[in-house]
Design an enzyme around this catalytic site. Sequence first.
Site, short mmCIF file in Angstrom:
data_model
loop_
_atom_site.label_atom_id
_atom_site.label_comp_id
_atom_site.label_asym_id
_atom_site.label_seq_id
_atom_site.Cartn_x
_atom_site.Cartn_y
_atom_site.Cartn_z
CD GLU A 1 -2.57 -1.11 2.73
OE1 GLU A 1 -2.17 -0.36 3.66
OE2 GLU A 1 -3.54 -1.84 2.85
N PRO A 2 1.61 1.51 -1.06
CG PRO A 2 2.56 1.64 -3.19
CD PRO A 2 1.72 0.74 -2.31
N GLY A 3 1.91 5.02 -0.53
CA GLY A 3 1.24 6.31 -0.73
C GLY A 3 2.28 7.33 -1.15
CE1 TYR B 1 3.80 13.64 11.35
CE2 TYR B 1 3.84 14.69 9.20
CZ TYR B 1 3.19 13.93 10.15
OH TYR B 1 1.93 13.46 9.88
CB CYS C 1 -0.52 34.23 14.75
SG CYS C 1 -0.52 35.86 14.05
N1 LLP Z 1 -1.33 1.92 4.64
C1 LLP Z 1 -1.75 2.35 5.83
C2 LLP Z 1 -2.66 1.51 6.61
C3 LLP Z 1 -1.34 3.59 6.32
O1 LLP Z 1 -1.77 4.01 7.51
C4 LLP Z 1 -0.47 4.40 5.54
C5 LLP Z 1 -0.02 5.71 6.02
C6 LLP Z 1 -0.06 3.91 4.28
C7 LLP Z 1 -0.50 2.66 3.87
C8 LLP Z 1 0.84 4.68 3.36
O2 LLP Z 1 2.07 4.98 3.90
P1 LLP Z 1 3.16 5.68 2.95
O3 LLP Z 1 3.48 4.72 1.85
O4 LLP Z 1 2.57 6.91 2.41
O5 LLP Z 1 4.31 5.95 3.84
N2 LLP Z 1 1.28 12.48 7.36
C9 LLP Z 1 2.49 11.71 7.50
C10 LLP Z 1 2.33 10.30 7.00
C11 LLP Z 1 1.23 9.53 7.70
C12 LLP Z 1 1.03 8.18 7.11
C13 LLP Z 1 -0.15 7.49 7.69
N3 LLP Z 1 -0.39 6.19 7.15
C14 LLP Z 1 3.62 12.43 6.78
O6 LLP Z 1 3.38 13.49 6.18
O7 LLP Z 1 4.76 11.99 6.82
#
Ligand code: LLP
Length: 455
Positions: free
Chosen positions: A275-277, A318, A355
């Site tokens: 599940e890459p985001g 972060y 602010c």
């Molecule tokens: N699958 C699940 C169940 C997740 O909770 C997440 C991310 C992903 C996949 C995707 O992860 P990725 O491949 O994008 O690393 N807002 C934070 C990141 C929070 C990610 C939450 N879950 C940031 O800006 O670094």
Amino acid sequence: MTTPTESPAVRRLDDWDAVDLSALLDDYGSPLYVLDLERVRENAGRVRTAFSGAEILYAVKANALGDVLETLRDEGVGLECASAGEVKRALAASGSGADVHYTAVNPPARDLDWVVDAWEDHPDLTITVGAEDTIDRLEERGYDGRLCLRVNPGIGAGHHEKVQTGANAKFGVPAERAVDVLTDAAERGFDVVGIHAHVGSGVSSDQLDDHREFVSRMGDLAREVSTAVGGLEFVDVGGGFGVPYREDEEPLDLEAVADATREAIGEIDATLTIEPGRYVVADAGVLLTEVNTVKEARDTLAVGVDAGMTTLLRPAMYDAYHPIRNLTADSSTTDGNGGHTSRETRPQTVTGPICESGDVFCTDRRLPASERGDVLAIGNAGAYGYEMANQYNSRPRPASVVLEGDAVRLARRRETFDDVTRLETEASAPETGTGSDGNADTDADREAHNDHDTR
Ligand code: LLP
């Protein structure tokens, strides 16, 4: 579907054309999110090549723009959703529930109501639960469809403690209870299809050992569950593939991660799912912002821009590093593309209009000396950029444009001051047509939103 090409493993901020980007800001205003759909395709293509044979679900939370979801569906990528709102977007982009997964984390009643409703029309939708009582709540709603269990593997990783999930009590059922929970669910008539875990986000190459250990536990668990429950369709090891935010950081060796994953999971009679985001969208996006204030402070040059922590929250939340480039300075060089400006460089602190002292994009970073009216580009803004934007300080969210080859399209207009106060205005004038919750666009939505959270 795009054939995997030799696309580079990373697109740096310097690779974007300074003149073209500045022209976008002239046309669409500031601040502005820009997303290149071709780069989204390339990134997805590299994931597919490295993880050939695996099922790829894009984590919608990284960037839920409809254009992104449609582009990825065309590429054969499925969609992993964190809320009913994301499921709604995914179904709209997809047209079908196949390859749409809803990962329910402490799901509000209205999310479960909505998703179970949607499941009636899309019976191939998959729901991933992270608590036993979520299964009870689904049963109460008449759901007996495709069910996946999120487990807590007890190992976390990621770029910051706030994004490490694998050992955090909030996420998943302790892995040692998985066999019992799934045996029970199968007996109750659910269609048990998979197990899932996600260790965290922004996992780097030096955390590969943690990844290996985690995946190996998932492989063991898959074999145990298969014996007990009678076969699984998939084993989902989540997302988390890191990208280089710093200019001198090497990109992840995705092939090595894929090899390590396959080796660690061992023999399983199920599809490997990932599940890459971030990896798919981060370097496909930049945030453009204009300098409005340049001030000699006591020990730095304070540079005020019109984007802030409400536009891109990651640095404030972060301490995340994002590359910054002065496009105006670079455009005055001959090529306008990664060329070096003749302006002197000096340490600068780039800050937004909110602010809060945390509203800072960088501290004392050496950049070409900024001048009022300059356009700055903030790189790697395609993931968790607009998605985490908000209206704090009553600040409207920016516009987003997408690039598709040579074409540019406004994908989401800039919010107005009226948008910021709309919910109040409509609350006092319900006859405006959106229902008393002011947010409903169908009868079903309206009911779900007005429902009290009793279940
Ligand atoms: N699958 C699940 C169940 C997740 O909770 C997440 C991310 C992903 C996949 C995707 O992860 P990725 O491949 O994008 O690393 N807002 C934070 C990141 C929070 C990610 C939450 N879950 C940031 O800006 O670094």
